[in-house]
Design a protein around this motif. Structure first.
Motif, PDB file in Angstrom:
ATOM      1  N   GLY A 225      23.667  56.170  48.553  1.00  0.00           N
ATOM      2  CA  GLY A 225      22.385  54.392  49.031  1.00  0.00           C
ATOM      3  C   GLY A 225      24.447  54.049  48.296  1.00  0.00           C
ATOM      4  N   LEU A 226      25.774  54.300  48.656  1.00  0.00           N
ATOM      5  CA  LEU A 226      26.873  53.691  48.693  1.00  0.00           C
ATOM      6  C   LEU A 226      27.655  51.996  49.434  1.00  0.00           C
ATOM      7  CD1 LEU A 226      28.544  56.094  46.201  1.00  0.00           C
ATOM      8  CD2 LEU A 226      27.752  53.940  45.500  1.00  0.00           C
ATOM      9  N   ASP A 227      28.153  51.865  49.683  1.00  0.00           N
ATOM     10  CA  ASP A 227      28.805  51.144  51.173  1.00  0.00           C
ATOM     11  C   ASP A 227      30.483  50.592  50.669  1.00  0.00           C
ATOM     12  OD1 ASP A 227      27.998  49.987  53.631  1.00  0.00           O
ATOM     13  OD2 ASP A 227      26.679  47.896  52.846  1.00  0.00           O
ATOM     14  N   VAL A 228      30.864  50.825  48.970  1.00  0.00           N
ATOM     15  CA  VAL A 228      32.055  50.935  48.883  1.00  0.00           C
ATOM     16  C   VAL A 228      32.126  51.798  47.925  1.00  0.00           C
ATOM     17  CG1 VAL A 228      34.346  49.364  47.795  1.00  0.00           C
ATOM     18  CG2 VAL A 228      32.216  48.499  49.200  1.00  0.00           C
ATOM     19  N   TYR A 229      32.933  53.013  47.875  1.00  0.00           N
ATOM     20  CA  TYR A 229      33.189  54.161  47.226  1.00  0.00           C
ATOM     21  C   TYR A 229      34.056  54.830  47.751  1.00  0.00           C
ATOM     22  CZ  TYR A 229      31.429  56.398  51.325  1.00  0.00           C
ATOM     23  OH  TYR A 229      30.577  56.534  52.357  1.00  0.00           O
ATOM     24  N   GLY A 230      34.981  56.000  47.155  1.00  0.00           N
ATOM     25  CA  GLY A 230      35.516  56.446  46.907  1.00  0.00           C
ATOM     26  C   GLY A 230      35.863  58.445  46.732  1.00  0.00           C
ATOM     27  N   VAL A 231      35.661  59.237  47.281  1.00  0.00           N
ATOM     28  CA  VAL A 231      35.346  60.606  47.661  1.00  0.00           C
ATOM     29  C   VAL A 231      36.981  61.747  47.143  1.00  0.00           C
ATOM     30  CG1 VAL A 231      33.896  62.082  48.604  1.00  0.00           C
ATOM     31  CG2 VAL A 231      34.086  60.487  49.276  1.00  0.00           C
ATOM     32  N   ASP A 232      37.077  62.308  46.493  1.00  0.00           N
ATOM     33  CA  ASP A 232      37.997  62.707  45.797  1.00  0.00           C
ATOM     34  C   ASP A 232      37.856  64.713  45.966  1.00  0.00           C
ATOM     35  OD1 ASP A 232      39.082  60.926  44.396  1.00  0.00           O
ATOM     36  OD2 ASP A 232      38.817  61.272  42.837  1.00  0.00           O
ATOM     37  N   LEU A 233      38.942  64.848  46.984  1.00  0.00           N
ATOM     38  CA  LEU A 233      38.098  66.411  47.615  1.00  0.00           C
ATOM     39  C   LEU A 233      39.857  67.026  47.328  1.00  0.00           C
ATOM     40  CD1 LEU A 233      37.859  65.570  51.654  1.00  0.00           C
ATOM     41  CD2 LEU A 233      36.651  66.464  49.538  1.00  0.00           C
ATOM     42  N   LEU A 234      39.751  68.167  47.280  1.00  0.00           N
ATOM     43  CA  LEU A 234      40.942  69.260  46.822  1.00  0.00           C
ATOM     44  C   LEU A 234      41.422  68.742  48.892  1.00  0.00           C
ATOM     45  CD1 LEU A 234      39.288  72.051  45.266  1.00  0.00           C
ATOM     46  CD2 LEU A 234      40.814  70.405  44.344  1.00  0.00           C
ATOM     47  N   ASP A 235      43.193  69.258  48.326  1.00  0.00           N
ATOM     48  CA  ASP A 235      44.033  69.180  49.313  1.00  0.00           C
ATOM     49  C   ASP A 235      44.590  70.308  49.632  1.00  0.00           C
ATOM     50  OD1 ASP A 235      45.877  67.588  51.172  1.00  0.00           O
ATOM     51  OD2 ASP A 235      47.454  68.782  49.893  1.00  0.00           O
ATOM     52  N   GLY A 236      44.335  70.688  50.670  1.00  0.00           N
ATOM     53  CA  GLY A 236      44.498  72.546  51.965  1.00  0.00           C
ATOM     54  C   GLY A 236      43.159  72.711  52.908  1.00  0.00           C
ATOM     55  N   PRO A 237      43.777  73.806  53.604  1.00  0.00           N
ATOM     56  CA  PRO A 237      43.465  74.033  54.416  1.00  0.00           C
ATOM     57  C   PRO A 237      41.962  74.536  54.398  1.00  0.00           C
ATOM     58  CG  PRO A 237      44.998  75.787  53.822  1.00  0.00           C
ATOM     59  CD  PRO A 237      44.733  74.634  52.884  1.00  0.00           C
ATOM     60  N   ASP A 238      41.992  75.211  53.665  1.00  0.00           N
ATOM     61  CA  ASP A 238      40.304  75.182  53.215  1.00  0.00           C
ATOM     62  C   ASP A 238      38.644  74.372  53.262  1.00  0.00           C
ATOM     63  OD1 ASP A 238      41.560  77.849  52.641  1.00  0.00           O
ATOM     64  OD2 ASP A 238      41.801  77.498  50.599  1.00  0.00           O
ATOM     65  N   GLU A 239      38.016  74.831  53.364  1.00  0.00           N
ATOM     66  CA  GLU A 239      36.925  74.714  53.574  1.00  0.00           C
ATOM     67  C   GLU A 239      36.941  72.996  52.380  1.00  0.00           C
ATOM     68  OE1 GLU A 239      33.592  74.359  55.440  1.00  0.00           O
ATOM     69  OE2 GLU A 239      35.101  75.563  56.266  1.00  0.00           O
ATOM     70  N   PRO A 240      36.502  71.504  52.589  1.00  0.00           N
ATOM     71  CA  PRO A 240      36.636  70.317  51.976  1.00  0.00           C
ATOM     72  C   PRO A 240      35.726  70.844  50.605  1.00  0.00           C
ATOM     73  CG  PRO A 240      35.620  70.580  53.361  1.00  0.00           C
ATOM     74  CD  PRO A 240      36.635  71.068  53.852  1.00  0.00           C
ATOM     75  N   VAL A 241      36.111  70.255  50.064  1.00  0.00           N
ATOM     76  CA  VAL A 241      34.899  70.813  48.220  1.00  0.00           C
ATOM     77  C   VAL A 241      35.633  69.775  47.692  1.00  0.00           C
ATOM     78  CG1 VAL A 241      35.136  72.193  45.640  1.00  0.00           C
ATOM     79  CG2 VAL A 241      35.656  73.256  47.853  1.00  0.00           C
ATOM     80  N   VAL A 242      34.456  68.732  47.088  1.00  0.00           N
ATOM     81  CA  VAL A 242      34.388  67.249  46.586  1.00  0.00           C
ATOM     82  C   VAL A 242      34.155  67.327  45.067  1.00  0.00           C
ATOM     83  CG1 VAL A 242      33.062  65.001  46.165  1.00  0.00           C
ATOM     84  CG2 VAL A 242      32.638  66.525  47.906  1.00  0.00           C
ATOM     85  N   VAL A 243      35.166  67.004  44.370  1.00  0.00           N
ATOM     86  CA  VAL A 243      35.295  66.866  43.039  1.00  0.00           C
ATOM     87  C   VAL A 243      34.874  66.052  42.154  1.00  0.00           C
ATOM     88  CG1 VAL A 243      37.037  68.938  43.480  1.00  0.00           C
ATOM     89  CG2 VAL A 243      37.991  66.538  42.811  1.00  0.00           C
ATOM     90  N   ASP A 244      34.871  65.083  42.850  1.00  0.00           N
ATOM     91  CA  ASP A 244      34.388  63.423  42.317  1.00  0.00           C
ATOM     92  C   ASP A 244      33.731  62.297  43.039  1.00  0.00           C
ATOM     93  OD1 ASP A 244      33.351  61.888  40.371  1.00  0.00           O
ATOM     94  OD2 ASP A 244      35.781  61.149  39.497  1.00  0.00           O
ATOM     95  N   VAL A 245      32.724  61.415  43.067  1.00  0.00           N
ATOM     96  CA  VAL A 245      32.738  60.262  43.857  1.00  0.00           C
ATOM     97  C   VAL A 245      32.668  59.094  42.695  1.00  0.00           C
ATOM     98  CG1 VAL A 245      30.894  59.645  45.002  1.00  0.00           C
ATOM     99  CG2 VAL A 245      30.662  61.305  45.501  1.00  0.00           C
ATOM    100  N   ASN A 246      33.174  58.166  43.282  1.00  0.00           N
ATOM    101  CA  ASN A 246      33.197  56.429  42.549  1.00  0.00           C
ATOM    102  C   ASN A 246      33.032  56.041  43.023  1.00  0.00           C
ATOM    103  OD1 ASN A 246      35.240  57.748  40.542  1.00  0.00           O
ATOM    104  ND2 ASN A 246      36.378  58.336  42.682  1.00  0.00           N
ATOM    105  N   ALA A 247      31.716  54.288  42.861  1.00  0.00           N
ATOM    106  CA  ALA A 247      31.158  54.070  43.388  1.00  0.00           C
ATOM    107  C   ALA A 247      32.586  52.380  43.025  1.00  0.00           C
ATOM    108  CB  ALA A 247      29.834  53.238  42.322  1.00  0.00           C
ATOM    109  N   PHE A 248      32.590  52.062  43.864  1.00  0.00           N
ATOM    110  CA  PHE A 248      33.378  50.519  44.494  1.00  0.00           C
ATOM    111  C   PHE A 248      35.120  50.745  42.433  1.00  0.00           C
ATOM    112  CE2 PHE A 248      32.467  46.262  45.267  1.00  0.00           C
ATOM    113  CZ  PHE A 248      33.605  45.472  45.677  1.00  0.00           C
ATOM    114  N   PRO A 249      35.869  51.966  43.706  1.00  0.00           N
ATOM    115  CA  PRO A 249      36.913  51.841  43.588  1.00  0.00           C
ATOM    116  C   PRO A 249      37.699  50.989  43.543  1.00  0.00           C
ATOM    117  CG  PRO A 249      36.759  53.294  45.181  1.00  0.00           C
ATOM    118  CD  PRO A 249      35.750  52.290  44.756  1.00  0.00           C
ATOM    119  N   GLY A 250      38.914  50.464  43.029  1.00  0.00           N
ATOM    120  CA  GLY A 250      40.342  50.078  43.135  1.00  0.00           C
ATOM    121  C   GLY A 250      40.836  50.510  44.869  1.00  0.00           C
TER     122      GLY A 250
END
Length: 300
Positions: A225-250
């Motif tokens: 339910g966010l309109d302004v947000y950030g998603v942190d993903l591991l960098d690499g060729p494998d399946e994406p893995v989300v490690v964090d979600v931030n509401a209204f990041p910088g």
């Protein structure tokens, strides 16, 4: 229109740039410091509020404005949910998002006891359960590191995610009303490595992002339910893995982000309501219980 900024730092580059664009178009931009909120009823609410701060005082102020009928981006409920890493992981995995398996404990000492008993595999990423400034985010490769964290953070509710070495870089994805921005940043938890990111150097924009990851970033906004947000993903060729979600990041240094934010503020003000719905309340795991079984996937 009147646009309110719920923040103690209205000079933040993203807010300042978006505010300048709105002011240049004849709109009035006002900052509300959540540490010194106006008395209820002192003035009619603004046409829309941008909730940049995430402190308890800021959330309380946002809720009071919502109760008075003012639209708030992001809604207070969605912002608060992202401050609880247990609730975040639970909602994400219930929605089918590839979120890192997350185990909750009432202290690092509880994680240490589980690891000593063979019920928890190392290495781990240990984080404060409740996200805030200067919270705990650390990598524990062995029992000695967990013991040190238990001594340094007694009584701190925590979550643990499995650590899997990757490129040493994170993919930082940001979304403003469906518009995607991204970059790579060196992970603070990675082993020492090259000073430049892999896969072709420093340039990394939305056109470099695989379509699957772009779709995942947009899906996160729908789920939370966010309109302004950030998603942190591991960098690499494998399946994406989300490690964090931030509401209204910088969202610093991203061309077009201030314009997207200014346009979103005006659309939300014109609609007279928050653009995304607040996420459904879901019960999180009990203290000491895992959000999943033993962690089995990568985390930062």
């Amino acid at each position: 229109m009147r646009i309110g900024l719920i923040t103690s730092a209205p000079d933040h580059p993203l807010l300042a740039a978006a505010g300048a664009l709105l002011t240049a178009r004849g709109h009035r931009v006002e900052a509300l410091d959540p540490a010194h909120p106006p008395a209820a009823g002192d003035a009619p609410p603004a046409d829309v509020y941008l909730l940049k701060a995430r402190t308890p005082a800021a959330l309380a102020l946002a809720r009071s404005l919502e109760e008075r009928g003012a639209p708030v981006v992001n809604p207070a409920a969605a912002t608060a949910l992202c401050q609880d890493r247990t609730a975040m992981a639970d909602l994400a995995r219930r929605a089918g998002l590839p979120f890192a398996p997350t185990r909750t404990a009432d202290s690092p000492a509880a994680l240490l006891a589980a690891a000593e008993a063979g019920d928890l595999a190392l290495p781990l990423v240990v984080k404060s359960r409740h996200s805030r400034r200067d919270d705990l985010v650390a990598r524990a490769d062995d029992l000695a590191r967990l013991r040190a964290l238990a001594e340094q953070w007694p009584g701190e509710a925590v979550v643990a995610q499995p650590y899997l070495p990757s490129t040493g870089w994170d993919q930082k994805l940001w979304v403003v009303a469906g518009q995607l921005f991204c970059t790579r940043r060196r992970s603070e938890l990675a082993d020492p490595g090259p000073a430049r990111p892999p896969h072709g150097g420093d340039a990394f924009g939305p056109h470099d992002l695989p379509a699957e990851r772009a779709r995942l970033a947009l899906r996160v906004g729908e789920v939370f339910g966010l309109d302004v947000y950030g998603v942190d993903l591991l960098d690499g060729p494998d399946e994406p893995v989300v490690v964090d979600v931030n509401a209204f990041p910088g969202i610093r240094g991203q061309a077009g982000a201030p314009e997207a934010l200014a346009a979103l503020a005006l659309r939300a003000a014109e609609a007279g309501r928050p653009s995304p719905p607040a996420p459904s309340a879901l019960p999180g795991p009990r203290e000491g219980d895992p959000a999943d079984a033993q962690p089995d996937a990568a985390a930062r």
